[in-house]
Write an enzyme that holds these catalytic residues in place. Structure first.
Site, PDB file in Angstrom:
ATOM      1  N   THR A 109       0.712  -1.223  -0.024  1.00 25.80           N
ATOM      2  CA  THR A 109      -0.149  -0.049   0.007  1.00 25.80           C
ATOM      3  C   THR A 109       0.683   1.225   0.049  1.00 25.80           C
ATOM      4  O   THR A 109       2.093   1.113   0.516  1.00 25.80           O
ATOM      5  CB  THR A 109      -0.977   0.071   1.172  1.00 25.80           C
ATOM      6  OG1 THR A 109      -0.049   0.180   2.346  1.00 25.80           O
ATOM      7  CG2 THR A 109      -1.776  -1.216   1.326  1.00 25.80           C
ATOM      8  N   GLU A 132      -5.810  -3.935  -1.978  1.00 24.91           N
ATOM      9  CA  GLU A 132      -6.174  -5.309  -1.066  1.00 24.91           C
ATOM     10  C   GLU A 132      -7.024  -5.974  -2.097  1.00 24.91           C
ATOM     11  O   GLU A 132      -7.440  -7.281  -1.832  1.00 24.91           O
ATOM     12  CB  GLU A 132      -6.600  -4.938   0.187  1.00 24.91           C
ATOM     13  CG  GLU A 132      -5.851  -4.481   1.156  1.00 24.91           C
ATOM     14  CD  GLU A 132      -5.519  -2.838   1.086  1.00 24.91           C
ATOM     15  OE1 GLU A 132      -5.367  -2.387   2.158  1.00 24.91           O
ATOM     16  OE2 GLU A 132      -5.973  -2.056   0.041  1.00 24.91           O
ATOM     17  N   LYS A 152     -17.036  14.992  11.394  1.00 29.87           N
ATOM     18  CA  LYS A 152     -18.095  14.917  12.137  1.00 29.87           C
ATOM     19  C   LYS A 152     -18.196  15.993  13.070  1.00 29.87           C
ATOM     20  O   LYS A 152     -17.207  16.552  13.919  1.00 29.87           O
ATOM     21  CB  LYS A 152     -17.951  13.595  13.325  1.00 29.87           C
ATOM     22  CG  LYS A 152     -19.139  13.525  13.981  1.00 29.87           C
ATOM     23  CD  LYS A 152     -18.956  11.967  14.648  1.00 29.87           C
ATOM     24  CE  LYS A 152     -20.392  11.396  15.280  1.00 29.87           C
ATOM     25  NZ  LYS A 152     -20.012  10.242  15.858  1.00 29.87           N
ATOM     26  N   TRP A 165     -22.292  13.798  10.451  1.00 27.34           N
ATOM     27  CA  TRP A 165     -21.234  13.542   9.433  1.00 27.34           C
ATOM     28  C   TRP A 165     -21.360  14.316   8.429  1.00 27.34           C
ATOM     29  O   TRP A 165     -22.574  14.710   7.684  1.00 27.34           O
ATOM     30  CB  TRP A 165     -21.441  12.151   8.868  1.00 27.34           C
ATOM     31  CG  TRP A 165     -21.167  10.904   9.969  1.00 27.34           C
ATOM     32  CD1 TRP A 165     -21.960   9.999  10.415  1.00 27.34           C
ATOM     33  CD2 TRP A 165     -19.936  10.793  10.595  1.00 27.34           C
ATOM     34  NE1 TRP A 165     -21.414   9.280  11.376  1.00 27.34           N
ATOM     35  CE2 TRP A 165     -20.290   9.554  11.578  1.00 27.34           C
ATOM     36  CE3 TRP A 165     -18.642  11.293  10.532  1.00 27.34           C
ATOM     37  CZ2 TRP A 165     -19.309   9.161  12.275  1.00 27.34           C
ATOM     38  CZ3 TRP A 165     -17.827  10.633  11.433  1.00 27.34           C
ATOM     39  CH2 TRP A 165     -17.890   9.642  12.304  1.00 27.34           C
TER      40      TRP A 165
END
Length: 536
Positions: free
Chosen positions: A181, A326, A434, A439
């Site tokens: 990654t 992934e 947040k 949100w």
């Protein structure tokens, strides 16, 4: 049914047998373009496998590649895994510290390096504990390097056997490749790809409702071959015999467009920053890109004006794709469904801004504290995935337990599901804002800001707030020679969002920091602006 293993050797044999006269175009420098056939490539690939075997490559050994998109890298894509070893595609844009870590962690024993990248490896070679041999890929006759046990790629091939035979007993669940990654937080994490996963992923890319890669295509991935298998396009192209155009080192929007025009590219793929630059170049110096049947874009959200420009002005479908290191990587694409044929352009562009529909064989689920989210396009949850080309662990890494649970990969992406079943990423779990217990999606705000014609890039981040916990801060980069004011940008946002969604400030920057593969590096951006906004 016959228990025939799914292995990359079958792809190689098919291209060698049926498509020996198809073309590979490979740019290796500012002035050098190689043209070779699949037949010639197959002989060179067998030679490379033989040369590596003579150097000690064995079943399961890690062989690292440190290279651009070019024909020698494509030879390594098959010579290594078809011999039973594992090709570790090393990200050339990582820091030296990260490069030391991943090469040692993967235990690479051979490194195949592009000539112009050799100085990077020379700087860290003393710290590479497992590497025994270095092979330099160059068009020049001589190799000059301080690396020990260094060889010329072309010299090794001259001395190798073009009839070398790959082993016939490869198992489909054997490892074939690996990537790490891009390390947005902490050390990079390794992901291993099996023959089976790569084969199934490649076949999915050839489905009509996916990328539809076919023999008639001339594919040109701009996404690097050192990053998640160039989205699998090289593997799929070899399997179907599609001609390949490999863009090489230090490319620019002008080089990309020139090659699309001159080589009649039909399918290309890259991150939004690539296509933002290409669109700007097209406006300044028009080219004929009518050969393109599709642009595939992923890595981050594409602004609607970019999608609309390619689809309306240039008549090129612009498909958003979604995946991760992934996931091999592609798991969803934003192709139009048949019931969308008569939709208005605004509705169609809205589809393209989503990550699209989950591909066959992949199961996706979006969950929050209440379970699976409704298909209302509003309720957010974390996206999780499972399927035959989804990894099940990180390579020798205790962080596996954080992401892989109960047979699912928890992606860390916050998403909603539209009424048509499409996935729409609204944020990363670590980037979601947040505010006062509610949100706010940074992606929605970024896309709205990008609708202003003067804005080149926009990133929205969370900054601490004494009362509301967090508040959004917008960071924008203007196109060269363009101007815009905060008032103009707020005028765009105010009709679209509730007042509490609006950024508390908008700052103008020269650039937005990015990861090695072109994604916004919001952690660094937050650090950069923290001195000015310790608390709004």
């Amino acid at each position: 049914m016959m228990q025939t293993p799914l292995v990359l050797t079958d792809f190689f044999n098919r291209a060698e047998t049926y498509y020996a006269n198809k073309e590979i175009i490979s740019r290796t420098s500012e002035t050098k373009i190689h043209r070779l056939t699949y037949g010639e490539w197959a002989k060179r690939t067998r030679k490379l496998a033989h040369a590596l075997t003579k150097l000690g490559m064995t079943r399961g050994m890690k062989v690292g590649s440190f290279a651009w998109n070019q024909h020698r890298h494509l030879e390594a894509y098959f010579a290594v895994p078809c011999s039973g070893a594992v090709l570790h595609m090393v990200n050339i844009r990582l820091s030296e510290d990260d490069l030391r870590y991943i090469i040692n962690h993967a235990e690479d024993e051979i490194l195949i390096i592009d000539a112009d990248l050799v100085p990077i490896i020379e700087n860290i070679a003393a710290d590479l504990t497992t590497v025994k041999h270095y092979i330099i890929m160059t068009d020049e006759d001589e190799v000059k390097t301080t690396l020990p046990n260094a060889y010329s790629y072309e010299q090794l091939l001259q001395e190798a056997d073009e009839t070398f035979s790959f082993p016939h007993d490869l198992e489909e669940n054997e490892p074939a490749g690996m990537c790490y990654t891009s390390a947005t937080t902490g050390k990079p994490k390794g992901v291993v790809y099996t023959h089976r996963g790569l084969v199934l992923h490649s076949m999915m890319l050839s489905m009509v409702d996916s990328m539809g890669i076919r023999e008639a295509d001339r594919t040109m991935p701009i996404v690097p071959m050192f990053h998640v298998n160039a989205w699998g396009i090289p593997f799929a192209s070899v399997n179907v015999g599609a001609s390949q155009v490999l863009v090489g080192p230090n490319f620019t929007p002008d080089i990309i467009l020139d090659m699309i025009e001159s080589e009649k590219v039909t399918l290309t793929a890259g991150v939004p920053t690539i296509w933002l630059g290409a669109l700007q170049s097209l406006e300044e110096k028009p080219r004929d890109i009518s050969s393109l049947r599709v642009i595939c874009c992923g890595g981050s959200a594409s602004p609607p004006h970019l999608i609309r420009a390619f689809e309306e002005k240039y008549q090129v479908p612009y498909i958003s794709v979604y995946g991760m290191t992934e996931t091999t990587p592609i798991v969803a694409l934003s192709n139009y469904q048949s019931w969308m044929n008569e939709w208005a352009m605004d509705e169609k562009v809205a589809v393209r801004t989503t990550q699209g529909m989950t591909m066959p064989c992949i199961t996706s689920s979006i969950i929050n504290e209440n379970g699976e989210v409704p298909w209302d396009g509003e309720t957010m949850g974390e996206l999780r995935l499972r399927g035959p080309w989804i990894s099940h662990e990180y390579y020798k890494d205790e962080r596996t337990a954080d992401a892989y649970r109960d047979g699912w990969l928890y992606t860390g992406d916050i998403a909603v599901r539209t009424k048509d079943g499409l996935i729409k990423i609204t944020d990363r779990t670590k980037d979601l804002i947040k505010s006062g217990g509610e949100w706010i999606s940074s992606v929605d705000l970024e896309n709205a800001l990008m609708s202003h014609p003067a804005i080149f890039e926009a990133a929205v981040i969370a900054v601490p707030h004494a009362k509301w916990q967090e508040r959004p801060l917008a960071c924008v980069v203007l196109k060269e020679g363009e101007t815009a004011t905060k008032e103009e940008l707020y005028h765009i946002l105010e009709p679209l969002f509730a007042k509490w969604w609006l950024p508390d400030d908008i700052v103008f920057l020269d650039e937005i920091p990015k990861t090695s593969v072109g994604k916004f590096l919001k952690a660094k951006l937050r650090d950069n602006v923290a001195q000015f906004y310790p608390q709004i």
